[in-house]
Design a protein around this motif. Structure first.
Motif, mmCIF file in Angstrom:
data_model
loop_
_atom_site.group_PDB
_atom_site.id
_atom_site.type_symbol
_atom_site.label_atom_id
_atom_site.label_comp_id
_atom_site.label_asym_id
_atom_site.label_seq_id
_atom_site.Cartn_x
_atom_site.Cartn_y
_atom_site.Cartn_z
ATOM 1 N N UNK A 238 0.844 -1.210 0.000
ATOM 2 C CA UNK A 238 0.000 0.000 0.000
ATOM 3 C C UNK A 238 0.871 1.248 0.000
ATOM 4 N N UNK A 239 0.502 2.241 -0.837
ATOM 5 C CA UNK A 239 1.345 3.438 -0.919
ATOM 6 C C UNK A 239 1.285 4.304 0.337
ATOM 7 N N UNK A 240 0.079 4.414 0.937
ATOM 8 C CA UNK A 240 -0.043 5.345 2.065
ATOM 9 C C UNK A 240 0.290 4.660 3.395
ATOM 10 N N UNK A 242 -0.613 5.604 6.377
ATOM 11 C CA UNK A 242 -1.788 5.575 7.263
ATOM 12 C C UNK A 242 -2.651 4.351 6.947
ATOM 13 N N UNK A 243 -2.855 4.084 5.658
ATOM 14 C CA UNK A 243 -3.658 2.917 5.243
ATOM 15 C C UNK A 243 -2.978 1.635 5.688
ATOM 16 N N UNK A 244 -1.640 1.615 5.571
ATOM 17 C CA UNK A 244 -0.871 0.434 5.999
ATOM 18 C C UNK A 244 -1.069 0.165 7.483
ATOM 19 N N UNK A 245 -0.951 1.259 8.260
ATOM 20 C CA UNK A 245 -1.091 1.120 9.716
ATOM 21 C C UNK A 245 -2.468 0.589 10.090
ATOM 22 N N UNK A 246 -3.519 1.156 9.457
ATOM 23 C CA UNK A 246 -4.901 0.777 9.786
ATOM 24 C C UNK A 246 -5.126 -0.712 9.486
ATOM 25 N N UNK A 247 -4.714 -1.124 8.277
ATOM 26 C CA UNK A 247 -4.913 -2.526 7.882
ATOM 27 C C UNK A 247 -4.114 -3.464 8.788
ATOM 28 N N UNK A 248 -2.879 -3.053 9.112
ATOM 29 C CA UNK A 248 -2.032 -3.895 9.957
ATOM 30 C C UNK A 248 -2.590 -4.027 11.371
#
Length: 318
Positions: A238-240, A242-248
């Motif tokens: 994932x490029x962003x 924030x999105x990475x953190x949320x999904x993780x």
């Protein structure tokens, strides 16, 4: 008459009718400890019922939560309530009165429901992992792959699978001969302590137990792990940030539940020989009979934004 007297015990042994009841020693036999543990476990039991009832009622009453993920969570919460209600009453009774008698039929009934629920939980956890995999890795296909019919099918398969495995395992264990002693060093009727008490050759039963454990536990664990590995790889791309953190964070919490549940369950059930250290068995059993039903709602739901919003709307009233 002496000859007849010799015949009777062998007949009784053949039918396995010698032991009419078992004695459950319970979690602890120390009097001072029992009172404290009773209060703690009663509070945990009521909290588990409250959490799961809240989740089921939120999912049923809010149209925003009519999604596959919440459908599975609703199923999991119903299951946790049944599950904790199968093992907790005997745990609490043992802490209240000390070691006590339980009839053979009651013991087998408890074993039957316990196996149904633990197998269903495995399959449900795998279905939930698959649901997250489709949502994150195949978002465009999600409405098709997780349409209502598929979700209901997965849930029904989970419950029916648990039922079938339990019928096989319980009938195997109930058909063994129990000719005494009849003391179970446990707080509910579980597979391992019962196999320890049998005076028949339990190789076949252990084989059935082992194979079904491998199929159910390892099969569903592989599905869950494969889903989370695929999710992990998708998330890292994932490029962003924030999105990475949320999904993780979502997947990490799911992995914690899956990890704790499976490691305790696998340790107890996927062993060819019976566990000798029953005290270790009891501690591990507490993890997946008490801790998992208590933590699942918190980890899966109460950290979730949509559930928070639904809860706030409910608390504010119409």
């Amino acid at each position: 008459s002496g000859h007849q007297g010799q015949m009777e015990p062998s007949l009784e042994l053949a039918n396995g009718t010698r032991v009419q009841q078992f004695i459950l020693l319970g979690l602890s036999t120390r009097l001072g400890v029992r009172g404290v543990l009773f209060a703690v476990f009663l509070a945990l039991y009521l909290l588990t019922l409250l959490e799961n009832t809240l989740i089921v009622s939120l999912i049923c009453s809010h149209s925003q939560l009519r999604k596959p993920m919440y459908f599975f969570l609703g199923n999991l919460s119903c299951l946790e309530m049944c599950y904790v209600s199968v093992t907790m009453p005997t745990l609490l009774l043992g802490l209240w009165v000390g070691p006590y008698h339980i009839s053979f039929v009651a013991c087998m009934t408890q074993l039957f429901f316990f196996i149904v629920l633990i197998c269903t939980e495995c399959t449900l956890l795998a279905s939930m992992a698959y649901d997250r995999y489709v949502a994150i890795c195949r978002p465009l296909h999600y409405p098709l792959l997780m349409r209502p019919r598929v979700c209901v099918g997965l849930a029904l398969t989970s419950w029916l699978g648990g039922l079938l495995v339990s019928v096989a395992k319980t009938s195997c264990i109930a058909s063994l001969s129990y000719c005494g002693p009849n003391v179970l060093n446990h707080f509910f009727c579980d597979v391992s302590p019962l196999l320890n008490l049998s005076c028949t050759h339990v190789a076949l039963t252990e084989l059935v137990d082992f194979i079904s454990a491998i199929v159910i536990f390892c099969g569903t664990l592989l599905v869950a792990l494969a889903s989370y590995v695929a999710i992990g790889r998708a998330v890292l791309r994932m490029p962003s940030a924030a999105a990475r953190r949320k999904a993780l964070s979502t997947c990490a919490s799911h992995l914690v539940v899956v990890g704790i549940f499976y490691s305790a369950a696998l340790f107890i059930y996927c062993r060819p020989s019976r566990i000798k250290s029953m005290d270790l068995n009891k501690v591990l059993s507490v993890i997946y009979t008490v801790a998992t039903p208590l933590c699942n709602p918190v980890i899966y739901c109460l950290r979730n934004r949509e559930v928070h919003a639904a809860l706030r709307r409910t608390l504010r009233g119409p």
